[in-house]
Design a protein around this motif. Structure first.
Motif: not given
Length: 125
Positions: A75-103
């Motif tokens: 869940l991200t609340a961000s002001s980068m879109t022009g609205e103050y701390l507007r929320t959005s949600g995303a599901m993360e997919m990870y690289d199976v080797i590094t564990g870092s989010p990729t998508q």
């Protein structure tokens, strides 16, 4: 905070929380619960957040039961879109080797999401 003319585009702050406990619920239900929490937090502490130049709040939580994490909700609340701390949600997919989010996939539409700030910060998060 960037919307405040006294602050402008100077340095800003981010709040990041990665909750290690898995929630045993549907991602949309977890998102609605976290969104309500963040919106109430921003309403209650908005002036303090602006004084601290907070432009982004990110909360990551596992979806699954016990030790079995099936997915990660971001869940991200961000002001980068022009609205103050507007929320959005995303599901993360990870690289199976590094564990870092990729998508990231938008929670509502299922479309791949481009999180400009996430790729640059994923080394820290």
């Amino acid at each position: 905070a960037r919307l405040n003319p006294k602050i402008g585009y100077g340095p800003n702050s981010n709040i990041f929380a990665h909750i290690l406990y898995n929630l045993n619920m549907e991602p949309t239900s977890a998102y609605e619960m976290l969104e309500e929490f963040v919106n109430n937090f921003v309403a209650k502490h908005g002036s303090r957040l602006q004084r601290s130049k907070v432009d982004e709040i990110v909360i990551k939580v596992g979806i699954g039961s016990g030790d079995s994490r099936k997915q990660t909700l971001r869940l991200t609340a961000s002001s980068m879109t022009g609205e103050y701390l507007r929320t959005s949600g995303a599901m993360e997919m990870y690289d199976v080797i590094t564990g870092s989010p990729t998508q990231w996939f938008d929670l509502k539409s299922g479309d791949e999401a481009k999180l400009a700030s996430a790729k640059a910060k994923n080394r820290l998060q």
